[in-house]
Scaffold this active site. Structure first.
Site, mmCIF file in Angstrom:
data_model
loop_
_atom_site.group_PDB
_atom_site.id
_atom_site.type_symbol
_atom_site.label_atom_id
_atom_site.label_comp_id
_atom_site.label_asym_id
_atom_site.label_seq_id
_atom_site.Cartn_x
_atom_site.Cartn_y
_atom_site.Cartn_z
ATOM 1 N N ALA A 65 46.886 37.880 66.576
ATOM 2 C CA ALA A 65 47.087 37.012 65.416
ATOM 3 C C ALA A 65 48.330 37.512 64.689
ATOM 4 C CB ALA A 65 45.871 37.076 64.519
ATOM 5 N N GLY A 109 43.986 38.843 69.106
ATOM 6 C CA GLY A 109 43.744 37.410 69.314
ATOM 7 C C GLY A 109 44.309 36.912 70.635
ATOM 8 N N GLU A 112 41.737 37.720 73.121
ATOM 9 C CA GLU A 112 40.618 36.798 72.855
ATOM 10 C C GLU A 112 40.945 35.389 73.360
ATOM 11 O OE1 GLU A 112 40.818 38.167 68.783
ATOM 12 O OE2 GLU A 112 38.667 38.608 68.825
ATOM 13 N N GLU A 132 42.790 45.798 66.772
ATOM 14 C CA GLU A 132 42.622 45.432 65.355
ATOM 15 C C GLU A 132 42.163 46.611 64.500
ATOM 16 O OE1 GLU A 132 41.456 43.718 67.954
ATOM 17 O OE2 GLU A 132 41.668 41.552 67.650
HETATM 18 N N1 DAK Z 1 52.064 39.604 64.515
HETATM 19 C C1 DAK Z 1 53.297 39.386 64.005
HETATM 20 N N2 DAK Z 1 54.415 39.843 64.577
HETATM 21 C C2 DAK Z 1 54.297 40.570 65.700
HETATM 22 C C3 DAK Z 1 53.044 40.835 66.296
HETATM 23 C C4 DAK Z 1 51.883 40.317 65.650
HETATM 24 N N3 DAK Z 1 50.652 40.480 66.134
HETATM 25 N N4 DAK Z 1 53.250 41.584 67.401
HETATM 26 C C5 DAK Z 1 54.578 41.751 67.509
HETATM 27 N N5 DAK Z 1 55.215 41.144 66.488
HETATM 28 C C6 DAK Z 1 56.643 41.102 66.206
HETATM 29 C C7 DAK Z 1 57.145 42.445 65.691
HETATM 30 O O1 DAK Z 1 56.876 42.564 64.302
HETATM 31 C C8 DAK Z 1 58.620 42.344 65.993
HETATM 32 O O2 DAK Z 1 59.217 41.517 65.020
HETATM 33 P P1 DAK Z 1 60.614 41.967 64.289
HETATM 34 O O3 DAK Z 1 60.354 43.296 63.737
HETATM 35 O O4 DAK Z 1 61.608 41.958 65.421
HETATM 36 O O5 DAK Z 1 60.818 40.881 63.260
HETATM 37 C C9 DAK Z 1 58.639 41.600 67.319
HETATM 38 O O6 DAK Z 1 57.373 40.904 67.406
HETATM 39 C C10 DAK Z 1 58.765 42.505 68.522
HETATM 40 O O7 DAK Z 1 57.743 43.482 68.425
HETATM 41 P P2 DAK Z 1 58.028 45.053 68.575
HETATM 42 O O8 DAK Z 1 59.391 45.403 68.079
HETATM 43 O O9 DAK Z 1 56.882 45.755 67.936
HETATM 44 O O10 DAK Z 1 57.990 45.221 70.162
HETATM 45 P P3 DAK Z 1 57.523 46.465 71.009
HETATM 46 O O11 DAK Z 1 57.886 46.132 72.425
HETATM 47 O O12 DAK Z 1 58.022 47.754 70.412
HETATM 48 O O13 DAK Z 1 55.923 46.518 70.866
HETATM 49 C C11 DAK Z 1 53.684 45.533 70.799
HETATM 50 C C12 DAK Z 1 55.148 45.430 71.335
HETATM 51 C C13 DAK Z 1 52.971 44.244 71.219
HETATM 52 C C14 DAK Z 1 52.986 46.733 71.448
HETATM 53 C C15 DAK Z 1 53.710 45.718 69.258
HETATM 54 O O14 DAK Z 1 54.524 44.687 68.710
HETATM 55 C C16 DAK Z 1 52.349 45.637 68.643
HETATM 56 O O15 DAK Z 1 51.607 46.606 68.632
HETATM 57 N N6 DAK Z 1 52.017 44.475 68.052
HETATM 58 C C17 DAK Z 1 50.796 44.290 67.293
HETATM 59 C C18 DAK Z 1 49.603 44.216 68.216
HETATM 60 C C19 DAK Z 1 48.324 44.025 67.420
HETATM 61 O O16 DAK Z 1 47.996 44.880 66.564
HETATM 62 N N7 DAK Z 1 47.644 42.946 67.687
HETATM 63 C C20 DAK Z 1 46.404 42.616 66.948
HETATM 64 C C21 DAK Z 1 46.784 41.726 65.808
HETATM 65 S S1 DAK Z 1 45.404 41.434 64.735
HETATM 66 C C22 DAK Z 1 40.409 36.361 62.346
HETATM 67 C C23 DAK Z 1 40.381 36.151 63.647
HETATM 68 C C24 DAK Z 1 41.171 36.872 64.493
HETATM 69 C C25 DAK Z 1 42.031 37.817 64.016
HETATM 70 C C26 DAK Z 1 42.096 37.991 62.680
HETATM 71 C C27 DAK Z 1 41.285 37.269 61.835
HETATM 72 N N8 DAK Z 1 39.531 35.646 61.433
HETATM 73 C C28 DAK Z 1 38.614 34.670 62.060
HETATM 74 C C29 DAK Z 1 39.601 35.769 60.065
HETATM 75 C C30 DAK Z 1 42.837 38.541 64.939
HETATM 76 C C31 DAK Z 1 43.530 39.609 64.579
HETATM 77 C C32 DAK Z 1 44.561 40.164 65.451
HETATM 78 O O17 DAK Z 1 44.825 39.732 66.541
#
Ligand code: DAK
Length: 258
Positions: A65, A109, A112, A132
């Site tokens: 997400a 997400g 998921e 998460e």
């Molecule tokens: N959201 C927003 N931007 C993201 C992102 C994300 N999940 N993942 C990557 N990006 C963006 C980065 O911020 C970066 O943007 P800039 O800084 O260039 O503006 C760009 O994509 C490239 O990312 P990186 O520079 O970080 O690239 P790397 O190759 O170094 O790393 C990575 C790739 C995928 C390992 C890393 O970006 C990462 O760890 N990303 C986050 C992964 C994560 O934590 N995913 C879980 C997200 S939370 C809900 C239902 C569902 C959810 C929530 C609520 N409700 C029903 C209420 C779900 C929650 C989630 O999924």
């Protein structure tokens, strides 16, 4: 309708939906999830479409997400807006098969989303995870439930509690993905699988999907009864007569979805 965050192509009865937010690793924001839901509903209603493939880019299926969109929200915001509450409903309700073709990151997400599809074909570059916990939250789009059913409690618990990623090989071993192929072959393989499905009788395809999905929702005895009734009801179709006659006559079946 023209979409901004996804690209939809329909070819040979397959709707290919490509997530397209390259600057954000295909992070799922409300706009993308809205478009995805609409595209899936349209594909489900489109008589020409017989199978759907969802994919991302070489780097990311979807990195979760959109954290930038969520970061500033309060409990009251997400609870009253029911944030992402209905996002997967069109996929859950879709009667046509949906294949996830995953390369690169499928996190949070994104993992998921892959799991709500009917099966996952992974590139050898795929990485799955539910990180998460690192953000001070937990999975919210079905991850704690679907990953646990797919890979068992121990591995699911470890993935959710530590946030570690699983590579494609481990994902196949654990039963999360149906198979792993070299990244270059991912789309060819996924589209070939979709094509195979389009050649079947759509009546048995829909019944088959319904029967397998029932195994998640009911007891074994009820599930087997449901399967048996569907199996028996397919004997009311021309496609059953055609399929069995074709086998006996050593020819390809010509299904007409009747
Ligand atoms: N959201 C927003 N931007 C993201 C992102 C994300 N999940 N993942 C990557 N990006 C963006 C980065 O911020 C970066 O943007 P800039 O800084 O260039 O503006 C760009 O994509 C490239 O990312 P990186 O520079 O970080 O690239 P790397 O190759 O170094 O790393 C990575 C790739 C995928 C390992 C890393 O970006 C990462 O760890 N990303 C986050 C992964 C994560 O934590 N995913 C879980 C997200 S939370 C809900 C239902 C569902 C959810 C929530 C609520 N409700 C029903 C209420 C779900 C929650 C989630 O999924």
């Amino acid at each position: 309708m023209a979409f901004k965050s996804i690209i939809v192509e329909i070819e040979d009865h397959v709707a290919l939906i490509r997530l397209n937010r390259p600057d954000a690793m295909n992070a799922l924001n409300s706009a993308l999830l809205g478009e995805l839901g609409q595209a899936v509903r349209e594909a489900d209603q489109n008589e020409k479409v017989r199978c759907i493939v969802i994919t991302g880019s070489e780097k990311a299926f979807a990195a979760g997400a959109d954290i930038k969109e969520m970061a500033e929200k309060s409990f009251v915001d997400v609870y009253s807006d029911n944030l992402f509450g209905d996002s997967f409903t069109p996929l859950e309700q879709c009667r046509k098969p949906i294949i996830a073709a995953v390369a690169g990151y499928a996190l949070g997400g994104g993992c998921e989303l892959a799991m709500v599809c009917d099966f996952i074909i992974a590139a050898d570059t795929a990485k799955f995870g539910q990180p998460e916990i690192n953000l001070g939250v937990i999975a919210g789009l079905g991850g704690t439930q679907r990953l646990t059913r797919l890979v068992g409690k121990s591995k699911s618990m470890e993935m959710h509690l530590t946030g570690r990623f699983m590579d494609a090989e481990e994902a196949e071993r654990a039963g999360l993905v149906s198979r792993v192929v070299p990244a270059k072959k991912l789309m060819e393989t996924a589209m070939a699988a979709a094509q195979k499905i389009t050649e079947k009788s759509q009546l048995s395809v829909v019944a088959c999907k319904e029967a397998v999905n029932r195994s998640y929702e009911t007891t074994l005895a009820e599930g087997i009864l449901h399967e048996r009734r569907l199996f028996q009801s397919l004997f009311a179709t021309n496609d059953q007569s055609e399929g069995m006659a074709a086998f006996l006559e050593k020819r390809e079946a010509q299904f007409r979805d009747r």
